[in-house]
Write an enzyme that holds these catalytic residues in place. Structure first.
Site, PDB file in Angstrom:
ATOM      1  N   GLU A  37       1.261   1.898 -13.401  1.00 45.46           N
ATOM      2  CA  GLU A  37      -0.069   2.207 -12.876  1.00 45.46           C
ATOM      3  C   GLU A  37      -0.675   3.305 -13.738  1.00 45.46           C
ATOM      4  O   GLU A  37      -0.037   4.337 -13.942  1.00 45.46           O
ATOM      5  CB  GLU A  37       0.050   2.664 -11.424  1.00 45.46           C
ATOM      6  CG  GLU A  37      -1.282   2.834 -10.722  1.00 45.46           C
ATOM      7  CD  GLU A  37      -1.129   3.164  -9.242  1.00 45.46           C
ATOM      8  OE1 GLU A  37      -1.741   4.161  -8.810  1.00 45.46           O
ATOM      9  OE2 GLU A  37      -0.391   2.444  -8.536  1.00 45.46           O
TER      10      GLU A  37
ATOM     11  N   HIS B 228      -5.623   1.434  -6.453  1.00 38.63           N
ATOM     12  CA  HIS B 228      -5.136   2.563  -5.659  1.00 38.63           C
ATOM     13  C   HIS B 228      -6.295   3.252  -4.927  1.00 38.63           C
ATOM     14  O   HIS B 228      -6.461   4.475  -4.980  1.00 38.63           O
ATOM     15  CB  HIS B 228      -4.405   3.564  -6.547  1.00 38.63           C
ATOM     16  CG  HIS B 228      -3.347   4.336  -5.820  1.00 38.63           C
ATOM     17  ND1 HIS B 228      -2.160   4.733  -6.399  1.00 38.63           N
ATOM     18  CD2 HIS B 228      -3.300   4.799  -4.535  1.00 38.63           C
ATOM     19  CE1 HIS B 228      -1.432   5.410  -5.517  1.00 38.63           C
ATOM     20  NE2 HIS B 228      -2.109   5.465  -4.386  1.00 38.63           N
ATOM     21  N   VAL B 229      -7.090   2.454  -4.210  1.00 35.77           N
ATOM     22  CA  VAL B 229      -8.267   2.991  -3.529  1.00 35.77           C
ATOM     23  C   VAL B 229      -8.213   2.813  -2.009  1.00 35.77           C
ATOM     24  O   VAL B 229      -9.154   3.189  -1.313  1.00 35.77           O
ATOM     25  CB  VAL B 229      -9.568   2.335  -4.062  1.00 35.77           C
ATOM     26  CG1 VAL B 229      -9.775   2.667  -5.528  1.00 35.77           C
ATOM     27  CG2 VAL B 229      -9.559   0.824  -3.837  1.00 35.77           C
TER      28      VAL B 229
ATOM     29  N   VAL C  55       0.852  -1.197   0.000  1.00 40.84           N
ATOM     30  CA  VAL C  55       0.000   0.000   0.000  1.00 40.84           C
ATOM     31  C   VAL C  55       0.886   1.244   0.000  1.00 40.84           C
ATOM     32  O   VAL C  55       0.460   2.324   0.401  1.00 40.84           O
ATOM     33  CB  VAL C  55      -0.960   0.022   1.211  1.00 40.84           C
ATOM     34  CG1 VAL C  55      -2.042  -1.024   1.055  1.00 40.84           C
ATOM     35  CG2 VAL C  55      -0.197  -0.166   2.528  1.00 40.84           C
ATOM     36  N   ALA C  56       2.130   1.075  -0.447  1.00 41.67           N
ATOM     37  CA  ALA C  56       3.092   2.181  -0.499  1.00 41.67           C
ATOM     38  C   ALA C  56       3.006   2.833  -1.877  1.00 41.67           C
ATOM     39  O   ALA C  56       2.086   3.595  -2.152  1.00 41.67           O
ATOM     40  CB  ALA C  56       4.499   1.660  -0.204  1.00 41.67           C
ATOM     41  N   ARG C  57       3.943   2.517  -2.733  1.00 41.19           N
ATOM     42  CA  ARG C  57       3.942   2.924  -4.134  1.00 41.19           C
ATOM     43  C   ARG C  57       4.402   1.742  -4.957  1.00 41.19           C
ATOM     44  O   ARG C  57       5.183   0.908  -4.495  1.00 41.19           O
ATOM     45  CB  ARG C  57       4.875   4.123  -4.366  1.00 41.19           C
ATOM     46  CG  ARG C  57       4.346   5.442  -3.822  1.00 41.19           C
ATOM     47  CD  ARG C  57       3.111   5.910  -4.596  1.00 41.19           C
ATOM     48  NE  ARG C  57       2.645   7.222  -4.155  1.00 41.19           N
ATOM     49  CZ  ARG C  57       1.726   7.404  -3.222  1.00 41.19           C
ATOM     50  NH1 ARG C  57       1.197   6.342  -2.612  1.00 41.19           N
ATOM     51  NH2 ARG C  57       1.317   8.626  -2.908  1.00 41.19           N
TER      52      ARG C  57
END
Length: 321
Positions: A265, A284-285, A234-236
């Protein structure tokens, strides 16, 4: 009573699909002694910047600063502020706060939901339900007794650790400065990451993307993990070497992965990651929460109370400049 001239300007238009008009409404309720206005057009933005002492938004540029003669506080809507003209703001004596902590609870719940899905194989239950198939299956594991390693112990990482505290797991934190400590049972630096990976059952990435963390989890690191280990990002997307991850999944080097962020992405429709049953993907939610604007307003309202008491724009919550 508020004045007719707006002293708080909201420059956002939306966040996570929630319109910024809701933020302005929340601020009006929370700050009845202030006049809050939403910039809905470029001309609104310019006009409000000319009068506001407090501006809330995603960013400011040099033109904005030239217009913002009365600005005393910029409340940034993100945790990162590297995109702001911090030197120019400092020269103007403008305080800057960020939104650190706003996303902690919801992202932590996102992570926990994925980990429980792996442990109890809830995805398999869902597939059998869709087939109307009443046939038992076995769970994968229990969390109790496992080791969860969280890379990045900022507000999000700390929220993740807190939510694992009731599951009888051992937690390891990895951060740039381990001497700062943290809520985990053990805190290590990045130089000791391999040691942590060797005993990790659940690896959660919640760190910023920097020169240190770009490609942090590659072929070597995935090879150190147990074949029963789960990776959660859940970082990048760039923190993980995507090609190495695909290879590890294809050869069963890890049990599975859960990704809210990817590199590239958006993830192309023909990408290999879509085809794995043991990869959970969300676009990415994890940062979305219906409480987003309320939490943003909490920070600003608290800070304006401090300003009213002290008369100074200093020692504010989440102040970064």
């Amino acid at each position: 009573m508020p004045t007719d001239t707006p002293d708080i300007a909201v420059l956002d238009h939306d966040a996570h699909g929630i319109p910024a008009s809701e933020y302005a409404d929340v601020l009006r309720r929370r700050l009845p002694d202030h006049a809050v206005a939403l910039a809905e057009t470029p001309s609104d933005r310019r006009r409000l910047l000319e009068t506001a002492t407090v501006v809330a938004g995603g960013g400011l540029d040099e033109d904005d600063l030239a217009a913002a003669e009365n600005l005393r506080l910029f409340a940034c809507n993100s945790a990162g502020v590297e995109h702001l003209p911090l030197d120019a703001l400092a020269e103007r004596g403008v305080a800057v706060t960020n939104a650190s902590g706003v996303h902690g609870p919801n992202i932590a719940e996102h992570v926990l939901g994925w980990v429980l899905m792996f442990a109890r194989r809830l995805d398999e239950g869902r597939r059998r339900q869709e087939r109307r198939e009443w046939r038992r299956f076995q769970s994968f594991t229990e969390l109790a007794g496992s080791t969860v390693t969280v890379v990045g112990l900022g507000s999000i990482g700390e929220a993740i650790v807190r939510r694992f505290s009731g599951f009888d797991v051992t937690t390891v934190g990895v951060r740039h400065t381990p001497s700062k400590g943290g809520p985990t049972d053990e805190v290590l630096g990045y130089d000791d990451l391999d040691d942590a990976l060797a005993r990790t059952d659940v690896l959660v990435l919640s760190c910023p993307l920097t020169e240190t963390t770009e490609g942090l989890i590659g072929e070597t690191e995935l090879g150190i993990l147990s074949t029963d280990a789960v990776l959660v990002n859940v970082a990048r997307g760039g923190v993980v070497d995507t090609e190495a991850l695909v290879g590890a999944l294809q050869t069963n080097k890890i049990h599975g992965a859960a990704l809210d962020v990817t590199d590239p992405e958006p993830l192309p429709t023909d990408h290999d990651l879509w085809g794995f049953e043991n990869v959970f993907l969300t676009p990415h939610v994890s940062g979305h929460t219906p409480k987003y604007w309320e939490r943003r307003a909490d920070i600003l309202a608290e800070n304006l109370e401090r300003v009213a008491e002290s008369g100074a724009y200093e020692n504010l919550r989440n102040q970064v400049a």
